[in-house]
Design an enzyme around this catalytic site. Structure first.
Site, PDB file in Angstrom:
ATOM      1  N   ASP A  17     -11.099   0.624   3.651  1.00 31.44           N
ATOM      2  CA  ASP A  17     -10.229   1.767   3.464  1.00 31.44           C
ATOM      3  C   ASP A  17      -9.648   1.643   2.102  1.00 31.44           C
ATOM      4  OD1 ASP A  17      -8.293   4.015   4.492  1.00 31.44           O
ATOM      5  OD2 ASP A  17      -6.981   2.719   3.488  1.00 31.44           O
ATOM      6  N   TYR A  29      -4.772   3.524  -5.289  1.00 30.50           N
ATOM      7  CA  TYR A  29      -4.991   2.016  -5.222  1.00 30.50           C
ATOM      8  C   TYR A  29      -5.392   1.646  -6.760  1.00 30.50           C
ATOM      9  CZ  TYR A  29      -4.313   2.961  -0.186  1.00 30.50           C
ATOM     10  OH  TYR A  29      -3.901   3.180   0.831  1.00 30.50           O
ATOM     11  N   LYS A  69      -9.136   8.410  -0.502  1.00 26.42           N
ATOM     12  CA  LYS A  69      -8.181   9.531  -0.081  1.00 26.42           C
ATOM     13  C   LYS A  69      -7.928  10.327  -1.318  1.00 26.42           C
ATOM     14  CE  LYS A  69      -5.917   6.146   2.756  1.00 26.42           C
ATOM     15  NZ  LYS A  69      -6.232   4.940   2.077  1.00 26.42           N
ATOM     16  N   HIS A  99      -3.863  12.100   1.054  1.00 28.10           N
ATOM     17  CA  HIS A  99      -3.109  11.062   1.029  1.00 28.10           C
ATOM     18  C   HIS A  99      -1.851  11.360   1.519  1.00 28.10           C
ATOM     19  CE1 HIS A  99      -3.003   6.836  -1.076  1.00 28.10           C
ATOM     20  NE2 HIS A  99      -2.314   6.826   0.077  1.00 28.10           N
TER      21      HIS A  99
HETATM   22  N1  LIG Z   1      -2.474   6.326   3.996  1.00 26.00           N
HETATM   23  C1  LIG Z   1      -1.245   5.644   3.526  1.00 26.00           C
HETATM   24  O1  LIG Z   1      -0.772   6.264   2.701  1.00 26.00           O
HETATM   25  C2  LIG Z   1      -1.457   4.231   3.525  1.00 26.00           C
HETATM   26  C3  LIG Z   1      -0.270   3.363   2.996  1.00 26.00           C
HETATM   27  C4  LIG Z   1      -0.207   2.104   3.320  1.00 26.00           C
HETATM   28  C5  LIG Z   1      -1.366   1.336   3.838  1.00 26.00           C
HETATM   29  N2  LIG Z   1      -2.696   1.906   3.760  1.00 26.00           N
HETATM   30  C6  LIG Z   1      -3.685   1.295   4.083  1.00 26.00           C
HETATM   31  O2  LIG Z   1      -3.525   0.432   5.320  1.00 26.00           O
HETATM   32  C7  LIG Z   1      -3.862  -0.833   4.758  1.00 26.00           C
HETATM   33  C8  LIG Z   1      -3.102  -2.072   5.456  1.00 26.00           C
HETATM   34  O3  LIG Z   1      -1.798  -1.622   5.270  1.00 26.00           O
HETATM   35  P1  LIG Z   1      -0.840  -2.586   4.170  1.00 26.00           P
HETATM   36  O4  LIG Z   1      -1.728  -2.788   3.378  1.00 26.00           O
HETATM   37  O5  LIG Z   1       0.518  -1.758   3.912  1.00 26.00           O
HETATM   38  O6  LIG Z   1      -0.263  -3.801   4.917  1.00 26.00           O
HETATM   39  P2  LIG Z   1      -0.773  -4.908   6.201  1.00 26.00           P
HETATM   40  O7  LIG Z   1      -2.085  -4.980   6.328  1.00 26.00           O
HETATM   41  O8  LIG Z   1       0.298  -4.461   7.209  1.00 26.00           O
HETATM   42  O9  LIG Z   1      -0.205  -6.396   5.594  1.00 26.00           O
HETATM   43  C9  LIG Z   1      -0.792  -6.643   4.437  1.00 26.00           C
HETATM   44  C10 LIG Z   1       0.026  -8.111   4.254  1.00 26.00           C
HETATM   45  O10 LIG Z   1      -0.093  -8.877   5.337  1.00 26.00           O
HETATM   46  C11 LIG Z   1      -0.869 -10.259   4.737  1.00 26.00           C
HETATM   47  N3  LIG Z   1      -1.647 -10.788   5.981  1.00 26.00           N
HETATM   48  C12 LIG Z   1      -3.024 -10.281   6.294  1.00 26.00           C
HETATM   49  N4  LIG Z   1      -3.447 -10.977   7.219  1.00 26.00           N
HETATM   50  C13 LIG Z   1      -2.697 -11.743   7.528  1.00 26.00           C
HETATM   51  C14 LIG Z   1      -2.666 -12.840   8.496  1.00 26.00           C
HETATM   52  N5  LIG Z   1      -3.644 -12.893   9.303  1.00 26.00           N
HETATM   53  N6  LIG Z   1      -1.616 -13.884   8.765  1.00 26.00           N
HETATM   54  C15 LIG Z   1      -0.717 -13.717   7.757  1.00 26.00           C
HETATM   55  N7  LIG Z   1      -0.644 -12.539   6.752  1.00 26.00           N
HETATM   56  C16 LIG Z   1      -1.511 -11.749   6.646  1.00 26.00           C
HETATM   57  C17 LIG Z   1      -1.584  -9.849   3.577  1.00 26.00           C
HETATM   58  O11 LIG Z   1      -1.552 -10.949   2.668  1.00 26.00           O
HETATM   59  P3  LIG Z   1      -2.783 -11.434   1.659  1.00 26.00           P
HETATM   60  O12 LIG Z   1      -3.852 -10.145   1.494  1.00 26.00           O
HETATM   61  O13 LIG Z   1      -2.102 -12.279   0.563  1.00 26.00           O
HETATM   62  O14 LIG Z   1      -3.661 -12.302   2.503  1.00 26.00           O
HETATM   63  C18 LIG Z   1      -0.460  -8.941   2.938  1.00 26.00           C
HETATM   64  O15 LIG Z   1       0.515  -9.337   2.455  1.00 26.00           O
HETATM   65  C19 LIG Z   1      -3.696  -0.738   3.138  1.00 26.00           C
HETATM   66  O16 LIG Z   1      -4.180  -1.840   2.759  1.00 26.00           O
HETATM   67  C20 LIG Z   1      -4.200   0.665   2.999  1.00 26.00           C
HETATM   68  O17 LIG Z   1      -5.562   0.525   2.949  1.00 26.00           O
HETATM   69  C21 LIG Z   1      -2.466   3.499   3.876  1.00 26.00           C
END
Ligand SMILES: NC(=O)c1ccc[n+]([C@@H]2O[C@H](COP(=O)([O-])OP(=O)(O)OC[C@H]3O[C@@H](n4cnc5c(N)ncnc54)[C@H](OP(=O)(O)O)[C@@H]3O)[C@@H](O)[C@H]2O)c1
Length: 327
Positions: free
Chosen positions: A67, A72, A100, A131
């Site tokens: 994704d 980003y 997006k 987005h």
């Molecule tokens: N459409 C939108 O508006 C939108 C908005 C937000 C997000 N997204 C998409 O969704 C994706 C995921 O959401 P997100 O980035 O907000 O957050 P997330 O995936 O909920 O959390 C990411 C965090 O969790 C940590 N993490 C990952 N796996 C782990 C594990 N097994 N144990 C402990 N910590 C862990 C990561 O650390 P490290 O990376 O340091 O390992 C990072 O700090 C985004 O990257 C993006 O692609 C889309």
């Protein structure tokens, strides 16, 4: 079939056949007739110097779904990670890449797509999403987050998200997108859009986790044939959801990590899910999914009922996006 015989067969069929363990690349149906892999690697906040290796590692570890987003500001690095995977023999058609359209590109949809394709080094994406349903001034004081002199968000009132969707629909004829969809659309915005849509969005990507189940939107999307992809399953940066008591209880019951529970929760709801990590061991760990039973889901669903809602991602647009503040 005789209902008695049906019951007999069901009672004697191993539960692993009725409820097969979900796999990271289990294909979930889209209204286009294609499928989206259940688990995707997120790339938001994957910093310079980290995004390339995270993407390359994830693909070598079996991820097929990545994704991305123009906003980003790391699509070039993500593209380098993809290039590394292709060099090692991975085929483009075996991957599912989403990106997006950013808010300052609502009146320049084709240009937004071209910029992402160029940065990613791809000829097409599998899914292109709006987005946010909020057009922002393309000629403002910042290319991504323009503001007015009073500090408020510089929105583009000359167009609407419905006009944007019409331009998105045209992309389907270019061969540069296999499917189109939306992100951060509440029921209010989908209700606005759908009567004008020739093509129903294939996906609505929304913030989703036990602190924010968004049941109303999930049910609405299901009824309209729109697949839901959950983002921020761990509660975004710092993964605060991992420490939630109810999640830990379910994890302990199954002898798995809390991350497995947080990801499997979405699969049980029929959604795909995006997990961001730049840490190889975590990217590997996040591949594990399990079947959650009814009592697990009840426990996870009770969390927001007792603790209320928390949104971890909600940029200040100064617009009512129509998300319910209570469910
Ligand atoms: N459409 C939108 O508006 C939108 C908005 C937000 C997000 N997204 C998409 O969704 C994706 C995921 O959401 P997100 O980035 O907000 O957050 P997330 O995936 O909920 O959390 C990411 C965090 O969790 C940590 N993490 C990952 N796996 C782990 C594990 N097994 N144990 C402990 N910590 C862990 C990561 O650390 P490290 O990376 O340091 O390992 C990072 O700090 C985004 O990257 C993006 O692609 C889309």
């Amino acid at each position: 079939m005789n209902p008695g015989l049906g019951k007999f067969i069901l009672a004697h069929t191993p539960s692993s056949i009725i409820h097969p363990t979900p796999k990271m690349n289990t294909g979930l149906s889209l209204n286009t007739g294609t499928e989206i892999p259940a688990l995707g690697l997120g790339t938001w906040q994957s910093a310079p110097g980290e995004a390339k290796s995270a993407v390359a590692h994830a693909i070598s570890a079996g991820y097929k779904h990545i994704d991305c987003a123009f906003c980003y500001q790391n699509e070039e690095e993500v593209g380098e990670g993809l290039a590394e995977a292709f060099k090692s023999g991975v085929k483009r058609e075996d991957l599912f890449i989403t990106t997006k359209l950013w808010c300052t590109f609502h009146t320049r949809v084709e240009e937004g797509l071209e910029l992402s394709l160029k940065a990613l080094g791809l000829d097409y994406v599998d899914l292109y999403l709006v987005h946010w349903p909020i057009p922002m001034n393309p000629k403002g004081n910042h290319p991504l987050f323009p503001k007015l002199p009073d500090g408020s968000r510089d929105l583009d009132h000359s167009t609407t998200h419905i006009d944007t969707w019409k331009s998105m629909e045209k992309l389907l004829n270019t061969g540069k997108v296999k499917a189109i969809g939306v992100a951060n659309y509440s029921v209010k915005y989908l209700d606005d859009l759908l009567p004008h849509a020739t093509v129903t969005p294939a996906v609505n990507q929304i913030e989703n986790h036990p602190y924010l189940p968004q049941q109303e939107i999930v049910d609405y999307c299901r009824a309209k044939g729109i697949h839901v992809t959950a983002y921020s399953p761990f509660g975004s940066a710092g993964s605060p959801m991992m420490k939630e008591e109810g999640v830990l209880e379910v994890a302990q019951k199954h002898g798995v990590e809390p991350g497995t529970v947080l990801l499997s929760y979405h699969i049980a709801r029929g959604s795909s899910v995006l997990a961001k990590s730049v840490t190889p061991a975590r990217i590997d760990a996040n591949r594990k999914l399990i079947n959650l039973d009814e009592s697990d889901m009840e426990k996870l669903e009770s969390i927001s009922k007792t603790k209320g809602f928390t949104r971890f991602v909600y940029p200040a647009f100064g617009v009512n996006l129509g998300f319910p503040d209570k469910q």
